[in-house]
Design a protein around this motif. Sequence first.
Motif, PDB file in Angstrom:
ATOM      1  N   PRO A  44       1.352  -0.985   0.467  1.00 26.42           N
ATOM      2  CA  PRO A  44      -0.050  -0.194   0.288  1.00 26.42           C
ATOM      3  C   PRO A  44       0.470   1.277   0.106  1.00 26.42           C
ATOM      4  O   PRO A  44       2.356   1.307   0.087  1.00 26.42           O
ATOM      5  CB  PRO A  44      -0.680  -0.364   1.026  1.00 26.42           C
ATOM      6  CG  PRO A  44       0.121  -1.111   1.896  1.00 26.42           C
ATOM      7  CD  PRO A  44       1.022  -1.671   1.214  1.00 26.42           C
ATOM      8  N   GLY A  45      -0.248   2.561  -0.481  1.00 21.95           N
ATOM      9  CA  GLY A  45       0.754   3.764   0.107  1.00 21.95           C
ATOM     10  C   GLY A  45       1.595   3.847  -1.328  1.00 21.95           C
ATOM     11  O   GLY A  45       2.481   2.753  -2.478  1.00 21.95           O
ATOM     12  N   ARG A  46       2.211   5.402  -1.524  1.00 18.13           N
ATOM     13  CA  ARG A  46       3.283   6.009  -2.591  1.00 18.13           C
ATOM     14  C   ARG A  46       4.073   5.310  -2.238  1.00 18.13           C
ATOM     15  O   ARG A  46       5.079   4.943  -1.091  1.00 18.13           O
ATOM     16  CB  ARG A  46       2.970   7.755  -2.321  1.00 18.13           C
ATOM     17  CG  ARG A  46       1.112   8.003  -2.649  1.00 18.13           C
ATOM     18  CD  ARG A  46       1.757   9.238  -2.610  1.00 18.13           C
ATOM     19  NE  ARG A  46       0.246   9.716  -2.056  1.00 18.13           N
ATOM     20  CZ  ARG A  46       0.043  10.311  -1.872  1.00 18.13           C
ATOM     21  NH1 ARG A  46       0.400  11.105  -1.224  1.00 18.13           N
ATOM     22  NH2 ARG A  46      -1.644  11.359  -2.420  1.00 18.13           N
ATOM     23  N   LEU A  47       4.759   5.833  -3.483  1.00 18.48           N
ATOM     24  CA  LEU A  47       6.729   4.696  -4.266  1.00 18.48           C
ATOM     25  C   LEU A  47       7.106   5.308  -4.258  1.00 18.48           C
ATOM     26  O   LEU A  47       6.216   6.572  -5.437  1.00 18.48           O
ATOM     27  CB  LEU A  47       6.595   2.993  -4.382  1.00 18.48           C
ATOM     28  CG  LEU A  47       6.047   2.290  -3.933  1.00 18.48           C
ATOM     29  CD1 LEU A  47       5.545   1.109  -4.432  1.00 18.48           C
ATOM     30  CD2 LEU A  47       6.857   1.799  -2.537  1.00 18.48           C
ATOM     31  N   ALA A  48       8.088   5.784  -4.346  1.00 16.90           N
ATOM     32  CA  ALA A  48       9.421   7.362  -5.312  1.00 16.90           C
ATOM     33  C   ALA A  48      10.473   5.831  -6.141  1.00 16.90           C
ATOM     34  O   ALA A  48      10.873   5.740  -5.157  1.00 16.90           O
ATOM     35  CB  ALA A  48       9.996   8.526  -4.892  1.00 16.90           C
ATOM     36  N   GLU A  51       8.091   7.660 -17.176  1.00 18.72           N
ATOM     37  CA  GLU A  51       6.925   6.979 -15.736  1.00 18.72           C
ATOM     38  C   GLU A  51       6.762   5.607 -16.303  1.00 18.72           C
ATOM     39  O   GLU A  51       7.052   4.804 -15.201  1.00 18.72           O
ATOM     40  CB  GLU A  51       6.053   7.703 -15.562  1.00 18.72           C
ATOM     41  CG  GLU A  51       6.648   9.490 -15.459  1.00 18.72           C
ATOM     42  CD  GLU A  51       4.864   9.951 -15.191  1.00 18.72           C
ATOM     43  OE1 GLU A  51       3.673   9.244 -14.898  1.00 18.72           O
ATOM     44  OE2 GLU A  51       4.813  11.116 -14.212  1.00 18.72           O
ATOM     45  N   VAL A  52       6.804   5.502 -17.663  1.00 16.00           N
ATOM     46  CA  VAL A  52       6.834   3.666 -18.089  1.00 16.00           C
ATOM     47  C   VAL A  52       8.325   2.879 -17.454  1.00 16.00           C
ATOM     48  O   VAL A  52       8.138   2.431 -17.063  1.00 16.00           O
ATOM     49  CB  VAL A  52       6.657   3.357 -19.295  1.00 16.00           C
ATOM     50  CG1 VAL A  52       6.510   2.547 -20.056  1.00 16.00           C
ATOM     51  CG2 VAL A  52       5.496   4.635 -20.365  1.00 16.00           C
ATOM     52  N   GLY A  53       8.876   3.700 -17.992  1.00 20.52           N
ATOM     53  CA  GLY A  53      10.359   2.776 -17.683  1.00 20.52           C
ATOM     54  C   GLY A  53      10.899   2.771 -15.694  1.00 20.52           C
ATOM     55  O   GLY A  53      11.000   1.649 -15.765  1.00 20.52           O
ATOM     56  N   ALA A  54      10.531   4.184 -15.428  1.00 16.76           N
ATOM     57  CA  ALA A  54      10.305   3.509 -13.338  1.00 16.76           C
ATOM     58  C   ALA A  54       9.306   2.839 -12.813  1.00 16.76           C
ATOM     59  O   ALA A  54       9.369   1.792 -12.105  1.00 16.76           O
ATOM     60  CB  ALA A  54      10.033   5.536 -13.518  1.00 16.76           C
ATOM     61  N   ALA A  55       8.064   2.238 -13.587  1.00 20.49           N
ATOM     62  CA  ALA A  55       7.267   1.462 -12.880  1.00 20.49           C
ATOM     63  C   ALA A  55       7.682   0.614 -14.061  1.00 20.49           C
ATOM     64  O   ALA A  55       7.379  -0.672 -13.066  1.00 20.49           O
ATOM     65  CB  ALA A  55       5.736   1.987 -13.876  1.00 20.49           C
ATOM     66  N   ARG A  56       8.539   0.061 -15.097  1.00 20.05           N
ATOM     67  CA  ARG A  56       8.594  -1.431 -16.135  1.00 20.05           C
ATOM     68  C   ARG A  56      10.104  -1.815 -15.035  1.00 20.05           C
ATOM     69  O   ARG A  56       9.655  -2.801 -14.380  1.00 20.05           O
ATOM     70  CB  ARG A  56       9.154  -1.094 -16.624  1.00 20.05           C
ATOM     71  CG  ARG A  56       8.581  -2.444 -18.085  1.00 20.05           C
ATOM     72  CD  ARG A  56       9.478  -2.376 -19.029  1.00 20.05           C
ATOM     73  NE  ARG A  56       9.020  -1.727 -20.013  1.00 20.05           N
ATOM     74  CZ  ARG A  56       8.885   0.049 -20.825  1.00 20.05           C
ATOM     75  NH1 ARG A  56      10.079  -0.286 -20.092  1.00 20.05           N
ATOM     76  NH2 ARG A  56       8.743   0.551 -21.472  1.00 20.05           N
ATOM     77  N   LYS A  57      10.495  -0.902 -14.393  1.00 18.34           N
ATOM     78  CA  LYS A  57      11.960  -1.860 -14.009  1.00 18.34           C
ATOM     79  C   LYS A  57      12.326  -0.610 -12.792  1.00 18.34           C
ATOM     80  O   LYS A  57      13.104   0.204 -13.047  1.00 18.34           O
ATOM     81  CB  LYS A  57      13.036  -1.050 -14.798  1.00 18.34           C
ATOM     82  CG  LYS A  57      14.121  -2.874 -14.794  1.00 18.34           C
ATOM     83  CD  LYS A  57      14.906  -2.995 -15.340  1.00 18.34           C
ATOM     84  CE  LYS A  57      16.822  -2.868 -15.114  1.00 18.34           C
ATOM     85  NZ  LYS A  57      16.711  -1.877 -13.521  1.00 18.34           N
ATOM     86  N   PRO A  58      11.327  -1.018 -11.797  1.00 22.35           N
ATOM     87  CA  PRO A  58      11.136   0.086 -10.010  1.00 22.35           C
ATOM     88  C   PRO A  58      12.654   0.146  -9.900  1.00 22.35           C
ATOM     89  O   PRO A  58      13.418  -0.757  -9.184  1.00 22.35           O
ATOM     90  CB  PRO A  58      10.774  -1.264  -9.758  1.00 22.35           C
ATOM     91  CG  PRO A  58       9.856  -1.732 -10.248  1.00 22.35           C
ATOM     92  CD  PRO A  58      10.373  -1.966 -11.315  1.00 22.35           C
TER      93      PRO A  58
END
Lengths: 448, 448, 503, 503
Positions: free
Chosen positions: A288-292, C481-488
């Motif tokens: 849950p919650g935000r992630l940077a 943002e896409v890259g950030a979510a694909r490979k966190p």
Amino acid sequence: MRYLPKSPAERKEMLGAIGAKSIDELFSSIPERFRLREALNIPGPYSEAEVIQYFKERAAENSNGYTSFLGAGVYNHLRSVVTDAIIQRGEFLTSYTPYQAEITQGTLQAIFEFQTLMCQLTGQEVANASMYDGSTAMTEAVLMAERLTGRRRVLVARSVHPEYREVLKTYAKNSGLHVEEIPFTASGAVDSKALQAALKDDVAAVVVQSPNFFGVIETHAALAEATHASGGMYVVTVAEGVSLGLVRPPAEADIVAMEGQSFGLPPSYGGPFAGVIASRDKFVRQMPGRLAGQTVDSEGQRGFVLTLATREQHIRREKATSNICTNQALCALAATVHLTLLGKEGLREMAEQNFSKAQFALSELLKIPGVKRTFDAPFFNEFVVELPRSVKLINAQLLRDKIIGPHALGTAYPELTKRALVCVTETTSRAEIERFAGALKRALEQPV
Amino acid sequence: MRYLPKSPAERKEMLGAIGAKSIDELFSSIPERFRLREALNIPGPYSEAEVIQYFKERAAENSNGYTSFLGAGVYNHLRSVVTDAIIQRGEFLTSYTPYQAEITQGTLQAIFEFQTLMCQLTGQEVANASMYDGSTAMTEAVLMAERLTGRRRVLVARSVHPEYREVLKTYAKNSGLHVEEIPFTASGAVDSKALQAALKDDVAAVVVQSPNFFGVIETHAALAEATHASGGMYVVTVAEGVSLGLVRPPAEADIVAMEGQSFGLPPSYGGPFAGVIASRDKFVRQMPGRLAGQTVDSEGQRGFVLTLATREQHIRREKATSNICTNQALCALAATVHLTLLGKEGLREMAEQNFSKAQFALSELLKIPGVKRTFDAPFFNEFVVELPRSVKLINAQLLRDKIIGPHALGTAYPELTKRALVCVTETTSRAEIERFAGALKRALEQPV
Amino acid sequence: MNEKIKKASRHTNQNEGLIFEKSSPGKRAFELPPLDVPAADPAKTLGASHRREGIEGFPEVSEIEVLRHFTRLSTWNYAIDLGMYPLGSCTMKYNPRVNEFVARLDGIATEHPYQPQELSQGCLKILRLLEKCLLEITGMDAITLQPAAGAQGEMTGLLLIRAYLEKQGNPRKKVLIPDSAHGTNPATAVIAGYEVENIKSESHGQIDVEKLRDLVTPDVAALMITNPSTLGIFEQRIPEIAEILHAKGALLYMDGANMNALAGVTRPGDLGVDVMHLNLHKTFSTPHGGGGPGAGPVAMKKILEPFRPVPTLVEKESGRLALEPVRPDSIGRVKAFAGNFGVLVRALAYILAYGPGVRQATEDAVLNANYIRKHLEGVFDLPYSLPSMHEVVFSDALQKKNGVNTMDIAKRLIDYGFHPYTTAFPLIVPGALMIEPTESESKEECDLFIAAMKSIAEEAATNPQIVKTAPHTTRVRRLDEVGAARKPVLRWKPVTTRSEAAD
Amino acid sequence: MNEKIKKASRHTNQNEGLIFEKSSPGKRAFELPPLDVPAADPAKTLGASHRREGIEGFPEVSEIEVLRHFTRLSTWNYAIDLGMYPLGSCTMKYNPRVNEFVARLDGIATEHPYQPQELSQGCLKILRLLEKCLLEITGMDAITLQPAAGAQGEMTGLLLIRAYLEKQGNPRKKVLIPDSAHGTNPATAVIAGYEVENIKSESHGQIDVEKLRDLVTPDVAALMITNPSTLGIFEQRIPEIAEILHAKGALLYMDGANMNALAGVTRPGDLGVDVMHLNLHKTFSTPHGGGGPGAGPVAMKKILEPFRPVPTLVEKESGRLALEPVRPDSIGRVKAFAGNFGVLVRALAYILAYGPGVRQATEDAVLNANYIRKHLEGVFDLPYSLPSMHEVVFSDALQKKNGVNTMDIAKRLIDYGFHPYTTAFPLIVPGALMIEPTESESKEECDLFIAAMKSIAEEAATNPQIVKTAPHTTRVRRLDEVGAARKPVLRWKPVTTRSEAAD
Ligand SMILES: Cc1ncc(COP(=O)(O)O)c(C=O)c1O
Ligand SMILES: Cc1ncc(COP(=O)(O)O)c(C=O)c1O
């Protein structure tokens, strides 16, 4: 009014531009009969000086001038003026949730650093940007375990903070979770046999606090092993984060739910604090919650964004991992600044001072006839003592010496009447400890 | 040490790069026998918490909890937390004198606004960026008059703040100025006849304070006329700036020297405050201190710079108008923010409250048998009363009521023994005034 | 630089790496007073098994480095203190500094929730007065200050409804939620154990009252409504809506996030609302702090009072105030201790500064919104034309023709010196531009905003590319943002970043 | 943007007009508590002749406008909190925040200079401890904390010398001042009633001791020396210099602006200095605040003690501290009240934090200066090659060849994210680059500075134009200083600026 940047002339001019005769016209969609005729009956308007005077008068009705031995989930630790100077900068204080990354890199990088610090402290791989507090973090950790295991039974150590357990029950009631409690042993730690007996393949999570509510440091290895053997998740909650400067992190845990108050946040009568959830990379999509997260911009420079938003309510609505939206960002920032100031050495030294002072306080109190130690397991900066009389009565006497006595356990734990939870931190001076011991001795010498 | 951003390893590395074996090598130009062998004998090092504790202990040895009726050049006025929030922003607090205009436009524009506010308040055409305080501002105003007139006799009203006059004498002694004092009349104002008599064509400046040290508002017209008739410059000093919210500005003055403490600066045991010199455009090139001026950049945009520097020591050295370099910029900024917050209405209202409360206080005190008003001229927020006994003895008694009594005039004015200078501002509540009157009454009723 | 951009320029701005990249062994930024008791040996007393070695990678820096690090970071942020923040639904208004001051007073910030209540009367009086003020403003009968934010307030409210209905024998199954609602509403309903039934708004963006009649079946527990709606439009038939629900034994929940349009003008309690939350970090000006902390008090009608979370604040006959930990029918605790006290302090300070004058703030907020609407109508498409209250919602329909969407316009606003408006919702407006100026903006600032929006609209027509690639003036450009979510990458790690720092 | 510029980027930054341009009648940012006594009528009680009408043009704005105005302005400034400030002679070091905190405590900031001394013991103890610490650091016998800044300290010191000589029958006529001295030295001498005789430094930039022997005639009152000199070089023969002066009955004044090179390592008192000032806003870290406030305590040898300014701090047998207002031989007051107390508080807080560790600060300051010198030697011309202490002075001789002068290089440094070094003096170095890093800079920051200076030197050779037209990244470009001085506009006026605002 001093907060309103308009002169009467400007209001007129703007109404004119809109083409409204009066301000009331703009409220015409509110049925006439529901519009307030009289002014609200609330005090004010107060000038700035009067606002300050009101709160100074209230402050004077509180505990100024008393020495306290309370902990029980809220701890007095040294705080640097630097932390406050930073979080009062308007650029942090009055900025919104960093959805617009290009003009909130400051907040985003700070969150990323917070997440890193939380991972380092807890020995976990990933941490979120904050939860409301330790109690809701623990509760959301359990809900997370439920989603991950698809199971609905939850075993919570009775040595977990009573209020944390209450919050869990409030949330559990309607999410069909069955919460059962695991007793503690004579040493004050989780009763692993009882846990073994309760563990079946329907257990979503086993929840343990360490240092637990009695200040006792739990031994995770065996508990985690047993939990994992039954396919459940081992959830550890930490209410006193400073302990992690000295005590092994709960590396065995699948999820750690921590309260960050000890990291530079004032007691503030119970809030605002900052909860956090840390876990394994593989579980992050149920977090849950935000992630940077770190990324790059269109020119390849490093930058940070809020990421994995598909877990959150503003995208997934009823399918979100949680309903949390506004969290405790500024408190998390304060914790980030505070921990950065402390650093490796400072945190260890602070933790060691807490440990040494608590040891000293215990030995001082045990010199008093009739005072006994209740649990013999190792502890951090809190410990339980048994008194020959009602803790409440004794505390009432201590107040005369300007001492706020230890927390009475009888209410939350009927089996622990006459037991008191004593907390000592680096802010408690030797003189105060000795004064407390002396006052307690006198109090006990008095005929009932 | 927490303020030093170097690790032992980095120090080594840097020494290595320099090619020095030890840090001592870098001090080799200091003759061996003069290098300290032992550590300095000063307390510390203190942690942040210990530094705070030290000063809190000192603060507790001061006057906390007392109600004060002191003014005499230092005034208690309401201050907004906004002012403090602004001047504590690092960008203002830790910035240097704005010689590099491209990266100090913030400070420069604020100074320009300060100069404007000072002109508006004093009714003058030009004002500088600040002097050390009112006393040195007044002194430098006289030196300015000396340069402008080429004359060396200075007539100073005896009703000017005694410490201001002392400072003037210190500076005068060696610049060959002859300072003479002009007495005050029974009404407490400057004795214009005496002034007339003393005025000759060798007088550089006539210095008058208004409201004067006794709180009395001087009537400038006649005094200025007489001064100008003799070819001298009329210098007015203002120690209580709030009066300018209500009282006519000294428009007749050639130079105004003002103390800005009343504009949002705490008493702080006498400093730091902010002096200012305001005058006529035609005299600006003889003005001491820094001046910010409006200009344009190479692209034609409005900007601000320090200007007319050819008056100053860093350019003109021994030919400078003054030796002042570092002044009181941050205090001037505080005054700028404070006056901007007060604004037209706020300043007037504050001034009127001072005026009304002082009138009320006088009437309350005059009800006490034996208490007489000394001067009958109009006053702002201070007035002189005569007591039947030594002011010092009475003040000693008032302390028992947690009241800091009015300033005793006998030391500075032997002819005014048993006279006390009472100050009342908007921060003095009616209840405090009444408590003071009651305590004074009781004190006087006691047999000697 | 574009002549049209009057509000902002570009200026030099410090770069700064991650604090971990500045670490060097032995540096420190904090010292403790010397230990004044015998040092206990953890290895012995604690046991080696519990003892931890130094934390790998934990920062080691000096005080000036810390101060500079975070000061530099802060200069990368936009903030209310710097300018207008027209985020619809977020009510980003001025955060008075005096509120920060009083929240930090000794005797306020220093108080422990477990200290004796006779030593806490000051705290309790603050809570009591805030309760009274909020009840007066909402027109409700009872309140809890415990919830930490709006979303938790929503949950608390729904749990109250559930407890009430359970007491009547049947908690029911469903919660009705308009398609215009904020995401927390449905997310919350689920946590409260309800199924969500989304209901479509009628053509003017209001609740379709006729349809509602049929939708309110015996297994509907409540309707969650936002008023004014997220379109900024007042739900005119709300009293009727309440009657419909009540007739079927269901209750009306109001999301109070938009109270800034109503405070001092009308009261939800009078409109028939049974329970609602307030966002103190919106309507009552507690600073948003980059995402909290906030507070979400829940105000309710008498019928729900018995179910309030514990502890509840009570006035003893002695006049003493006390927090009572146990109540038979309570839904229990939603959070440890007595709520976000420090936030509650700030909200009370805000209310006391205005007194009954909160109405003036509401009027100015609505005035600003309508002023902006008036000037931008036609320039941008206005999908729902009913009168606006505190915010106005346009759509990017006109600009879409040139391939420019609401996010592009939002990003371009940054170049013009403004924070973007809200783009994420309401979902019933595709490509929404949700604009809420609040009362804190001067006419000057509103005029600059209007000019900027018009200029961008013109750019969208004449030079869409500059809008689609905005922002152009920020230290970083649009982020992947896409890259950030694909490979966190969610934390700093020693090895990786060292090398990064190198290249 | 230049790849070489690692330390800074450009970012959007708010514009802001003059506060007077935001004014509108009826707006206000401050309210007072209601008047609790009868309102007196000024017209009657004060007299119409004294009464003033509203102040024309005075601002009328709201609180948020004030906060935003000054917040926006602040973002246009460079500051220590943002980065390195290598201003030679200015010792721009870290200003600890705790010093700001303690200076604002109730009981510190709130005290009135005329309150009874029995209620001022806390203030007096602070002054006493600071006196003791500064005497220990300087090795002197007596001190006054009254002077408001260095320049006033210089004057106080010269007046002490004058009073001492007068007492001996002849105040003498001249003060000798090296050509390397700061401008305040000669300006001060004149105010103290002395003629200035400038003396040329010898080829290594030191005092020419042989010449000095002849220069010290019977009408020389003193030599004002800066040590280390403004070249950052220690005056090695200072003990000898003192002897020469003393032999002729003259005294040695030391400008202590450069104490940051000596504190904890050597003591002027031991070197034969008779009187000196300290700049607490340099060596002892009180914030420079855009140009003050500062404090310039003057430390002296026994012989000068009787002449100290009043009031003097004395310890009563009772142990009580007191300020004595009268002393027979005192030079009198140089300033009202007891000095810039709030500044003195900060300086003491700074000293207590270090304790004897001030030596470490001095060592790091000298280490940084020599590290920078080492890396820039050769890149820039080093006119005087004796060992550097806390600062190093280069010249633009090499760059001049390409028409690039020290001011151009300084302005270009701004683009590289640094505040310029000092260019204005020492006058004995034409085109001086006077660089003082202080101990507050990390190796990282020093390395970035060195890299920037090297890169600029390269630009000066390959692309001088970019240097000569710098800065390029600031919100305003180089400003017209000539025009500003020719037609001074020193205040806002209603008419003029309105029209400006318009165009
Ligand atoms: C309409 C609406 N409802 C609910 C919420 C959630 O409130 P919070 O963020 O305080 O949890 C918000 C906040 O964004 C909102 O705008
Ligand atoms: C060498 C030297 N002497 C004297 C001064 C003057 O000190 P102040 O600015 O405090 O008056 C300075 C300050 O710039 C200086 O650098």
